[in-house]
Design an enzyme around this catalytic site. Structure first.
Site, PDB file in Angstrom:
ATOM      1  N   GLY A  11      39.989  22.097  56.885  1.00  0.00           N
ATOM      2  CA  GLY A  11      40.613  22.505  58.141  1.00  0.00           C
ATOM      3  C   GLY A  11      39.644  22.456  59.317  1.00  0.00           C
ATOM      4  N   TYR A  12      40.102  22.989  60.420  1.00  0.00           N
ATOM      5  CA  TYR A  12      39.351  22.924  61.689  1.00  0.00           C
ATOM      6  C   TYR A  12      37.958  23.561  61.559  1.00  0.00           C
ATOM      7  N   ASP A  59      45.536  23.866  45.026  1.00  0.00           N
ATOM      8  CA  ASP A  59      45.893  25.132  45.658  1.00  0.00           C
ATOM      9  C   ASP A  59      44.942  26.196  45.107  1.00  0.00           C
ATOM     10  N   LYS A  85      47.770  30.418  59.370  1.00  0.00           N
ATOM     11  CA  LYS A  85      47.160  31.104  60.522  1.00  0.00           C
ATOM     12  C   LYS A  85      47.998  31.148  61.799  1.00  0.00           C
ATOM     13  N   SER A 125      39.317  37.962  61.457  1.00  0.00           N
ATOM     14  CA  SER A 125      39.708  37.704  62.845  1.00  0.00           C
ATOM     15  C   SER A 125      39.558  38.960  63.683  1.00  0.00           C
ATOM     16  N   TYR A 150      50.402  37.975  60.154  1.00  0.00           N
ATOM     17  CA  TYR A 150      49.144  37.235  60.004  1.00  0.00           C
ATOM     18  C   TYR A 150      47.957  38.201  60.116  1.00  0.00           C
ATOM     19  N   LYS A 154      44.875  39.643  57.325  1.00  0.00           N
ATOM     20  CA  LYS A 154      43.422  39.719  57.515  1.00  0.00           C
ATOM     21  C   LYS A 154      42.925  41.136  57.231  1.00  0.00           C
ATOM     22  N   PHE A 179      36.342  35.280  67.015  1.00  0.00           N
ATOM     23  CA  PHE A 179      37.109  35.493  68.239  1.00  0.00           C
ATOM     24  C   PHE A 179      37.926  34.207  68.497  1.00  0.00           C
ATOM     25  N   ASN A 180      37.814  33.513  69.604  1.00  0.00           N
ATOM     26  CA  ASN A 180      38.719  32.370  69.825  1.00  0.00           C
ATOM     27  C   ASN A 180      37.971  31.039  69.733  1.00  0.00           C
ATOM     28  N   ASN A 200      48.133  27.697  70.146  1.00  0.00           N
ATOM     29  CA  ASN A 200      46.920  28.175  70.814  1.00  0.00           C
ATOM     30  C   ASN A 200      46.690  27.450  72.124  1.00  0.00           C
ATOM     31  N   LEU A 201      45.938  28.125  72.984  1.00  0.00           N
ATOM     32  CA  LEU A 201      45.764  27.639  74.353  1.00  0.00           C
ATOM     33  C   LEU A 201      45.104  26.261  74.434  1.00  0.00           C
TER      34      LEU A 201
HETATM   35  P1  NAD Z   1      43.088  25.502  59.327  1.00  0.00           P
HETATM   36  O1  NAD Z   1      44.540  25.685  59.064  1.00  0.00           O
HETATM   37  O2  NAD Z   1      42.639  24.312  60.076  1.00  0.00           O
HETATM   38  O3  NAD Z   1      42.277  25.570  57.935  1.00  0.00           O
HETATM   39  C1  NAD Z   1      42.734  26.300  56.821  1.00  0.00           C
HETATM   40  C2  NAD Z   1      42.698  25.375  55.617  1.00  0.00           C
HETATM   41  O4  NAD Z   1      43.154  26.068  54.471  1.00  0.00           O
HETATM   42  C3  NAD Z   1      43.605  24.141  55.782  1.00  0.00           C
HETATM   43  O5  NAD Z   1      42.857  22.984  55.495  1.00  0.00           O
HETATM   44  C4  NAD Z   1      44.717  24.357  54.756  1.00  0.00           C
HETATM   45  O6  NAD Z   1      45.208  23.141  54.252  1.00  0.00           O
HETATM   46  C5  NAD Z   1      43.983  25.191  53.714  1.00  0.00           C
HETATM   47  N1  NAD Z   1      44.839  26.033  52.882  1.00  0.00           N
HETATM   48  C6  NAD Z   1      45.768  26.947  53.276  1.00  0.00           C
HETATM   49  N2  NAD Z   1      46.316  27.534  52.191  1.00  0.00           N
HETATM   50  C7  NAD Z   1      45.718  26.993  51.094  1.00  0.00           C
HETATM   51  C8  NAD Z   1      45.864  27.186  49.702  1.00  0.00           C
HETATM   52  N3  NAD Z   1      46.735  28.061  49.202  1.00  0.00           N
HETATM   53  N4  NAD Z   1      45.085  26.457  48.869  1.00  0.00           N
HETATM   54  C9  NAD Z   1      44.194  25.544  49.358  1.00  0.00           C
HETATM   55  N5  NAD Z   1      44.017  25.337  50.661  1.00  0.00           N
HETATM   56  C10 NAD Z   1      44.773  26.043  51.521  1.00  0.00           C
HETATM   57  O7  NAD Z   1      42.567  26.838  60.044  1.00  0.00           O
HETATM   58  P2  NAD Z   1      41.176  27.119  60.752  1.00  0.00           P
HETATM   59  O8  NAD Z   1      41.424  27.244  62.190  1.00  0.00           O
HETATM   60  O9  NAD Z   1      40.143  26.211  60.232  1.00  0.00           O
HETATM   61  O10 NAD Z   1      40.904  28.592  60.208  1.00  0.00           O
HETATM   62  C11 NAD Z   1      40.169  28.840  59.027  1.00  0.00           C
HETATM   63  C12 NAD Z   1      40.270  30.316  58.699  1.00  0.00           C
HETATM   64  O11 NAD Z   1      39.809  31.075  59.814  1.00  0.00           O
HETATM   65  C13 NAD Z   1      41.696  30.791  58.432  1.00  0.00           C
HETATM   66  O12 NAD Z   1      41.662  31.751  57.401  1.00  0.00           O
HETATM   67  C14 NAD Z   1      42.093  31.443  59.734  1.00  0.00           C
HETATM   68  O13 NAD Z   1      43.058  32.430  59.555  1.00  0.00           O
HETATM   69  C15 NAD Z   1      40.771  32.027  60.197  1.00  0.00           C
HETATM   70  N6  NAD Z   1      40.716  32.244  61.654  1.00  0.00           N
HETATM   71  C16 NAD Z   1      40.987  31.204  62.486  1.00  0.00           C
HETATM   72  C17 NAD Z   1      40.980  31.410  63.855  1.00  0.00           C
HETATM   73  C18 NAD Z   1      41.316  30.279  64.815  1.00  0.00           C
HETATM   74  O14 NAD Z   1      41.613  30.559  65.966  1.00  0.00           O
HETATM   75  N7  NAD Z   1      41.269  29.018  64.398  1.00  0.00           N
HETATM   76  C19 NAD Z   1      40.679  32.686  64.381  1.00  0.00           C
HETATM   77  C20 NAD Z   1      40.380  33.713  63.497  1.00  0.00           C
HETATM   78  C21 NAD Z   1      40.407  33.482  62.116  1.00  0.00           C
HETATM   79  N1  UFG Z   2      48.184  31.117  76.205  1.00  0.00           N
HETATM   80  C1  UFG Z   2      48.933  30.639  77.249  1.00  0.00           C
HETATM   81  N2  UFG Z   2      49.720  29.563  77.030  1.00  0.00           N
HETATM   82  C2  UFG Z   2      49.795  28.924  75.824  1.00  0.00           C
HETATM   83  C3  UFG Z   2      49.011  29.430  74.769  1.00  0.00           C
HETATM   84  C4  UFG Z   2      48.216  30.534  74.982  1.00  0.00           C
HETATM   85  O1  UFG Z   2      48.896  31.182  78.347  1.00  0.00           O
HETATM   86  O2  UFG Z   2      50.559  27.952  75.686  1.00  0.00           O
HETATM   87  C5  UFG Z   2      47.311  32.285  76.441  1.00  0.00           C
HETATM   88  C6  UFG Z   2      47.686  33.485  75.585  1.00  0.00           C
HETATM   89  O3  UFG Z   2      48.697  34.225  76.202  1.00  0.00           O
HETATM   90  C7  UFG Z   2      46.344  34.205  75.488  1.00  0.00           C
HETATM   91  C8  UFG Z   2      45.310  33.084  75.549  1.00  0.00           C
HETATM   92  O4  UFG Z   2      45.985  31.957  76.085  1.00  0.00           O
HETATM   93  O5  UFG Z   2      46.188  35.002  76.615  1.00  0.00           O
HETATM   94  C9  UFG Z   2      44.759  32.722  74.188  1.00  0.00           C
HETATM   95  O6  UFG Z   2      45.857  32.491  73.308  1.00  0.00           O
HETATM   96  P1  UFG Z   2      45.677  31.817  71.882  1.00  0.00           P
HETATM   97  O7  UFG Z   2      47.043  31.718  71.265  1.00  0.00           O
HETATM   98  O8  UFG Z   2      44.878  30.576  71.998  1.00  0.00           O
HETATM   99  O9  UFG Z   2      44.765  32.862  71.091  1.00  0.00           O
HETATM  100  P2  UFG Z   2      45.023  34.406  70.776  1.00  0.00           P
HETATM  101  O10 UFG Z   2      43.931  35.151  71.468  1.00  0.00           O
HETATM  102  O11 UFG Z   2      46.398  34.823  71.023  1.00  0.00           O
HETATM  103  O12 UFG Z   2      44.849  34.408  69.187  1.00  0.00           O
HETATM  104  C10 UFG Z   2      43.636  34.010  68.590  1.00  0.00           C
HETATM  105  C11 UFG Z   2      43.881  33.342  67.230  1.00  0.00           C
HETATM  106  C12 UFG Z   2      44.441  34.315  66.253  1.00  0.00           C
HETATM  107  C13 UFG Z   2      43.616  35.547  66.192  1.00  0.00           C
HETATM  108  C14 UFG Z   2      43.376  36.136  67.558  1.00  0.00           C
HETATM  109  C15 UFG Z   2      42.364  37.225  67.453  1.00  0.00           C
HETATM  110  O13 UFG Z   2      44.792  32.273  67.368  1.00  0.00           O
HETATM  111  O14 UFG Z   2      44.377  33.723  64.964  1.00  0.00           O
HETATM  112  O15 UFG Z   2      42.836  35.129  68.428  1.00  0.00           O
HETATM  113  O16 UFG Z   2      42.079  37.786  68.641  1.00  0.00           O
HETATM  114  F1  UFG Z   2      44.242  36.478  65.432  1.00  0.00           F
END
Ligand code: NAD
Ligand code: UFG
Length: 341
Positions: A11-12, A59, A85, A125, A150, A154, A179-180, A200-201
């Site tokens: 993933g990302y 999985d 997520k 998170s 979600y 966590k 954080f973000n 996400n933004l």
């Molecule tokens: P992502 O979706 O890109 O990566 C998650 C990966 O997990 C994916 O490749 C997906 O295919 C895999 N996956 C999901 N369920 C699975 C399963 N049962 N078995 C095997 N693989 C599985 O997400 P990301 O942005 O890389 O986030 C990674 C982690 O960080 C996640 O747990 C997410 O909740 C957490 N996180 C992300 C953010 C964010 O903004 N990106 C913020 C806070 C926490």
């Molecule tokens: N936003 C917009 N327009 C959009 C999307 C987002 O204005 O189309 C704003 C939201 O209202 C927020 C900011 O941009 O004010 C950031 O929003 P995101 O959806 O990018 O991120 P969040 O802060 O809502 O959530 C993120 C992660 C979650 C995590 C959380 C923890 O996506 O996984 O941070 O703080 F739980």
């Protein structure tokens, strides 16, 4: 040098962490079911680093398969990224979110115990701070009340891991509260590739800039902040990935049970993100101000001191870097991993 298993590593955040772990000399093993990713990300990680990743399509909840993978590889530590997520989707499909996110964790813990693997880092998170705690968030604060399933997964997984560590003092756990994360590797070869309409933004901003979406709606401009839009702690994904390398070094050297924020400590507003993106990339992002989005907090940012003192980690990238690298990835890959590199 160690052998690190990345659960959900395609993933990302996992793919960027794989680059930094490989660059630091570690061996990387990825287990992913590609439910929200593509093996192409790992191929590109190999291209960037010139190193190989051992990959398994599985999985994490499949106990038998996971045991075989652990038995085949002598794993020193696990980083657990695997999970669903999307906040909005978790409200629509809470059972799938609890099933996937909790079960991946339980299965990992069981298999780790059976195979005598004692170190795990979990992707938590900032959302677990809830709405009760004042910003900036410090790790010593109590977990708050989450606003969606979600977030609850966590909080529950944190509790599960803390209980497991308490019961088994030889198990080391680090809960990383992100954080973000935004931005992408500077090569523009790997980045965030959301399926469907981005929640996400930053991916929304880049998709408007590239012409895939017409207009960004900024959710609310009447918050009690400097310009009325929400404040967040945006962190470059490469800085975040380097934080994982530091956490791995720490957990390999210590028997520990720690919570660590990974953020910059500096909040920016939504309007600042859009304006910086436009200025750095010389491109307009069509946007309008709309209603507030349910569940959004006015401000969410870290106190990032603990990561600095305990791990010796500090973010290095600026908001301009984040905006430039996000755009570089998007414009080189308008259809994500489905387009040519
Ligand atoms: P992502 O979706 O890109 O990566 C998650 C990966 O997990 C994916 O490749 C997906 O295919 C895999 N996956 C999901 N369920 C699975 C399963 N049962 N078995 C095997 N693989 C599985 O997400 P990301 O942005 O890389 O986030 C990674 C982690 O960080 C996640 O747990 C997410 O909740 C957490 N996180 C992300 C953010 C964010 O903004 N990106 C913020 C806070 C926490
Ligand atoms: N936003 C917009 N327009 C959009 C999307 C987002 O204005 O189309 C704003 C939201 O209202 C927020 C900011 O941009 O004010 C950031 O929003 P995101 O959806 O990018 O991120 P969040 O802060 O809502 O959530 C993120 C992660 C979650 C995590 C959380 C923890 O996506 O996984 O941070 O703080 F739980």
């Amino acid at each position: 040098m160690a052998r690190i298993l990345l659960a959900g590593g395609a993933g990302y955040i996992g793919s960027h962490t794989a680059v930094e772990l490989l660059n630091a000399g570690h061996d990387v093993i990825v287990v992913d079911n590609y439910s929200n990713s593509s093996p192409e990300s790992l191929r590109r990680v190999e291209q960037i680093t010139g190193k190989q990743i051992k990959q398994y399509e599985a999985d994490i909840r499949n106990h038998e398969k996971l045991t075989a993978i652990f038995r085949e590889n002598k794993i020193d530590a696990v980083i657990h990224f695997a999970g669903l997520k999307a906040v909005g989707e978790s409200v629509q499909k809470p059972v799938s979110y609890y099933r996937n996110n909790i079960d991946t964790t339980l299965t990992l813990l069981e298999v780790m115990q059976e195979c005598d693997v004692k170190k795990i880092i979990f992707s938590s998170s900032a959302t677990v701070y809830g709405e009760e705690n004042p910003v900036p968030y410090v790790e010593t604060m109590k977990r708050g009340v989450c606003t969606n399933p979600y977030g609850w997964t966590k909080a529950m997984i944190e509790q599960i891991l803390e209980d497991a560590a308490k019961a088994n003092p030889s198990l080391s756990v680090i809960l990383l509260r992100y954080f973000n994360p935004i931005g992408a590797h500077e090569s523009g070869m790997i980045g965030e590739d959301p399926m469907g309409i981005p929640n996400n933004l930053m991916p929304y901003v880049t998709q408007v800039a590239v012409g895939k979406r017409e207009c960004l709606t900024i959710f609310g401009n009447d918050y009690p902040t400097k310009d009325g839009t929400c404040l967040r702690d945006y962190i470059h994904v490469v800085d975040l990935a380097k934080g994982h390398v530091k956490a791995i070094t720490y957990i390999l050297d210590h028997c520990c049970n720690e919570i660590i924020n990974l953020g910059t400590g500096t909040p920016y507003s939504v309007t600042e993100i859009v304006e910086t993106f436009e200025a750095v990339n010389h491109i307009r992002v069509n946007h309008v101000y709309g209603e507030r989005r349910a569940g959004d907090l006015p401000a969410c940012y870290a106190n990032a001191d603990k990561a600095h003192t305990m791990l010796g980690w500090k973010t290095e990238k600026t908001l301009a870097d984040m905006c430039r690298d996000s755009w570089n990835w998007q414009k080189n890959n308008p259809n994500g991993y489905n387009s040519k590199s």
